[in-house]
Design a protein around this motif. Structure first.
Motif, PDB file in Angstrom:
ATOM      1  N   THR A   1       0.334  -1.229   0.038  1.00 34.95           N
ATOM      2  CA  THR A   1      -0.220  -0.069   0.078  1.00 34.95           C
ATOM      3  C   THR A   1       0.604   1.510  -0.012  1.00 34.95           C
ATOM      4  O   THR A   1       2.100   1.258   0.380  1.00 34.95           O
ATOM      5  N   MET A   2       0.025   2.614  -0.578  1.00 33.86           N
ATOM      6  CA  MET A   2       1.308   3.788  -0.898  1.00 33.86           C
ATOM      7  C   MET A   2       0.263   4.889  -0.482  1.00 33.86           C
ATOM      8  O   MET A   2      -0.811   4.301  -1.214  1.00 33.86           O
ATOM      9  N   LYS A  24      -8.215   5.514   6.506  1.00 38.97           N
ATOM     10  CA  LYS A  24      -7.326   5.979   6.531  1.00 38.97           C
ATOM     11  C   LYS A  24      -7.308   6.611   7.786  1.00 38.97           C
ATOM     12  O   LYS A  24      -7.983   6.385   9.093  1.00 38.97           O
ATOM     13  N   LEU A  25      -5.906   7.065   7.855  1.00 38.97           N
ATOM     14  CA  LEU A  25      -5.805   7.602   9.398  1.00 38.97           C
ATOM     15  C   LEU A  25      -6.097   8.950  10.185  1.00 38.97           C
ATOM     16  O   LEU A  25      -5.641   9.736   8.487  1.00 38.97           O
ATOM     17  N   THR A  26      -6.124   9.908  10.520  1.00 37.84           N
ATOM     18  CA  THR A  26      -6.757  11.282  10.865  1.00 37.84           C
ATOM     19  C   THR A  26      -5.339  11.161  11.918  1.00 37.84           C
ATOM     20  O   THR A  26      -5.205  11.026  12.668  1.00 37.84           O
ATOM     21  N   PHE A  27      -4.323  13.045  11.046  1.00 37.70           N
ATOM     22  CA  PHE A  27      -3.982  13.084  11.876  1.00 37.70           C
ATOM     23  C   PHE A  27      -4.168  14.371  13.151  1.00 37.70           C
ATOM     24  O   PHE A  27      -4.918  15.215  12.128  1.00 37.70           O
ATOM     25  N   ALA A  53       2.125  23.278  -0.523  1.00 37.91           N
ATOM     26  CA  ALA A  53       2.455  22.118   0.010  1.00 37.91           C
ATOM     27  C   ALA A  53       3.872  21.804   0.311  1.00 37.91           C
ATOM     28  O   ALA A  53       4.567  21.591  -0.821  1.00 37.91           O
ATOM     29  N   VAL A  54       3.724  20.541   1.921  1.00 36.84           N
ATOM     30  CA  VAL A  54       4.267  20.039   1.393  1.00 36.84           C
ATOM     31  C   VAL A  54       3.769  18.158   1.401  1.00 36.84           C
ATOM     32  O   VAL A  54       3.796  17.873   1.403  1.00 36.84           O
ATOM     33  N   TYR A  55       4.691  17.477  -0.141  1.00 37.43           N
ATOM     34  CA  TYR A  55       3.258  16.691  -0.187  1.00 37.43           C
ATOM     35  C   TYR A  55       4.351  15.130   0.239  1.00 37.43           C
ATOM     36  O   TYR A  55       5.252  14.701  -0.402  1.00 37.43           O
ATOM     37  N   PHE A  56       3.618  14.335   0.987  1.00 37.34           N
ATOM     38  CA  PHE A  56       4.104  13.342   1.320  1.00 37.34           C
ATOM     39  C   PHE A  56       3.728  12.066   0.920  1.00 37.34           C
ATOM     40  O   PHE A  56       2.565  11.935   0.653  1.00 37.34           O
ATOM     41  N   CYS A  57       4.631  11.469   0.817  1.00 36.21           N
ATOM     42  CA  CYS A  57       4.419   9.848  -0.376  1.00 36.21           C
ATOM     43  C   CYS A  57       4.586   8.913   0.777  1.00 36.21           C
ATOM     44  O   CYS A  57       5.801   9.288   1.903  1.00 36.21           O
ATOM     45  N   ALA A  58       4.546   7.781   0.974  1.00 35.46           N
ATOM     46  CA  ALA A  58       4.106   6.473   2.335  1.00 35.46           C
ATOM     47  C   ALA A  58       3.867   5.389   1.453  1.00 35.46           C
ATOM     48  O   ALA A  58       3.090   5.390   0.890  1.00 35.46           O
ATOM     49  N   SER A  59       4.330   4.138   2.735  1.00 33.98           N
ATOM     50  CA  SER A  59       3.714   3.292   2.321  1.00 33.98           C
ATOM     51  C   SER A  59       3.552   2.779   3.297  1.00 33.98           C
ATOM     52  O   SER A  59       3.722   2.988   4.541  1.00 33.98           O
ATOM     53  N   SER A  60       2.934   1.293   3.124  1.00 31.08           N
ATOM     54  CA  SER A  60       2.486   0.234   5.098  1.00 31.08           C
ATOM     55  C   SER A  60       2.406  -0.826   3.954  1.00 31.08           C
ATOM     56  O   SER A  60       2.373  -1.209   3.247  1.00 31.08           O
ATOM     57  N   GLU A  61       2.468  -1.850   4.955  1.00 29.27           N
ATOM     58  CA  GLU A  61       2.952  -3.320   5.099  1.00 29.27           C
ATOM     59  C   GLU A  61       1.490  -3.558   4.070  1.00 29.27           C
ATOM     60  O   GLU A  61       1.805  -4.495   3.335  1.00 29.27           O
ATOM     61  N   ARG A  62       0.096  -3.087   4.640  1.00 33.60           N
ATOM     62  CA  ARG A  62      -1.049  -3.679   3.850  1.00 33.60           C
ATOM     63  C   ARG A  62      -1.905  -2.593   3.654  1.00 33.60           C
ATOM     64  O   ARG A  62      -1.805  -1.359   4.726  1.00 33.60           O
ATOM     65  N   GLU A  63      -3.133  -2.573   3.106  1.00 35.20           N
ATOM     66  CA  GLU A  63      -3.923  -1.112   4.048  1.00 35.20           C
ATOM     67  C   GLU A  63      -4.607  -1.498   5.298  1.00 35.20           C
ATOM     68  O   GLU A  63      -4.427  -2.599   5.872  1.00 35.20           O
ATOM     69  N   SER A  64      -5.568  -0.530   5.620  1.00 36.59           N
ATOM     70  CA  SER A  64      -5.691  -0.349   6.919  1.00 36.59           C
ATOM     71  C   SER A  64      -4.719  -0.872   7.974  1.00 36.59           C
ATOM     72  O   SER A  64      -4.474  -1.357   9.285  1.00 36.59           O
ATOM     73  N   VAL A  65      -3.458  -0.258   8.112  1.00 34.80           N
ATOM     74  CA  VAL A  65      -2.579  -0.286   9.138  1.00 34.80           C
ATOM     75  C   VAL A  65      -2.507   0.897   9.376  1.00 34.80           C
ATOM     76  O   VAL A  65      -1.987   1.763   8.355  1.00 34.80           O
ATOM     77  N   GLY A  66      -1.907   1.438  10.928  1.00 32.04           N
ATOM     78  CA  GLY A  66      -1.735   2.955  11.450  1.00 32.04           C
ATOM     79  C   GLY A  66      -0.149   2.729  11.175  1.00 32.04           C
ATOM     80  O   GLY A  66       0.796   3.965  11.383  1.00 32.04           O
ATOM     81  N   GLU A  67       1.168   1.477  10.635  1.00 31.72           N
ATOM     82  CA  GLU A  67       2.357   1.923  10.852  1.00 31.72           C
ATOM     83  C   GLU A  67       3.092   2.150   9.310  1.00 31.72           C
ATOM     84  O   GLU A  67       2.988   1.579   8.512  1.00 31.72           O
ATOM     85  N   LEU A  68       2.781   3.552   9.188  1.00 30.07           N
ATOM     86  CA  LEU A  68       3.494   4.122   7.661  1.00 30.07           C
ATOM     87  C   LEU A  68       4.925   4.864   8.036  1.00 30.07           C
ATOM     88  O   LEU A  68       5.382   5.165   8.483  1.00 30.07           O
ATOM     89  N   PHE A  69       5.637   3.749   6.296  1.00 29.52           N
ATOM     90  CA  PHE A  69       7.156   4.786   6.204  1.00 29.52           C
ATOM     91  C   PHE A  69       7.307   5.810   5.385  1.00 29.52           C
ATOM     92  O   PHE A  69       6.119   5.713   4.349  1.00 29.52           O
ATOM     93  N   PHE A  70       7.740   7.025   5.854  1.00 29.37           N
ATOM     94  CA  PHE A  70       6.960   8.872   4.813  1.00 29.37           C
ATOM     95  C   PHE A  70       8.078   9.047   3.985  1.00 29.37           C
ATOM     96  O   PHE A  70       9.333   8.328   4.640  1.00 29.37           O
TER      97      PHE A  70
END
Lengths: 113, 110
Positions: A31-32, B97-100, A87-104
């Protein structure tokens, strides 16, 4: 070896122009995401893709078009740039969807003049 | 709609002066609460996940706790290198989705 890399780091452009930001992750995640962080540091999701399929599309003007050629890449194209797009635009990924540990990624600072 | 409020907006501490950062949330069916750290010019970096009231997680000088309405990030004897913005985020209900929150900018003076 950078886990989530995005380019360019800085973009300065005129109103009305079109620009793209590229993102790649080498973590093998499914997931991205694209997030936008405004001048008040508020981080808000724009899009999310899972295995190249769009799963989240927030209320974003259709001038913004994400594209995921494969699950390791998620690009963002912006047409007809406006001042408010700065603005600043960040890309992130996670192991799968619906998880809260994201890597930015480190972010791409867009300035529209 | 899910709401996450962090306070104070900014906090200045002397090195060694312990304190707590607050994250209060209004959601329907919390599935997880997350703390991130963001350094200037960098992307957020994941710190902790908390799933249920009473849960605690620790890492070096940081300890995160969770109740049914809020989470605290306790910083014990902070050092200047702990200076950063600390973001809280939630997953709730059927939302995928995460809400920050808006973050708390911590400055630790030597």
């Amino acid at each position: 070896d950078t886990a989530v890399s995005q380019t360019p780091k800085y973009l300065v452009t005129q109103m009305g122009n079109d620009k793209s930001i590229k993102c790649e992750q080498n973590l093998g995640h499914d997931t991205m995401y694209w997030y936008k962080q405004d001048s008040k540091k508020f981080l808000k999701i724009m899009f999310s893709y899972n295995n190249k399929e769009l799963i989240i599309n927030e209320t974003v003007p259709n001038r913004f078009s994400p594209k995921s050629p494969d699950k390791a890449h998620l690009n963002l194209h912006i047409n007809s740039l406006e001042l408010g797009d700065s603005a600043v635009y960040f890309c992130a990924s996670s192991e799968r969807e619906s998880v809260g540990e994201l890597f930015f990624g480190e972010g791409s600072r867009l300035t529209v003049l | 709609e899910d709401q996450v409020t962090q306070s104070p907006e900014a906090l200045r501490l002397q090195e060694g002066e312990s304190s707590s950062l607050n994250c209060s949330y209004t959601v329907s069916g919390l599935r997880g609460l997350f703390w991130y750290r963001q350094d200037p010019g960098k992307g957020p970096e994941f710190l902790f996940t908390l799933y249920s009231a009473g849960e605690e997680k620790e890492k070096e000088r940081l300890k995160a706790t969770l109740t049914k309405k809020e989470s605290f990030l306790h910083i014990t004897a902070p050092k200047p290198e702990d200076s950063a913005t600390y973001l809280c985020a939630v997953f709730a209900g059927a939302n995928s989705k995460l809400t920050f929150g808006k973050g708390i900018t911590l400055s630790v003076r030597p």
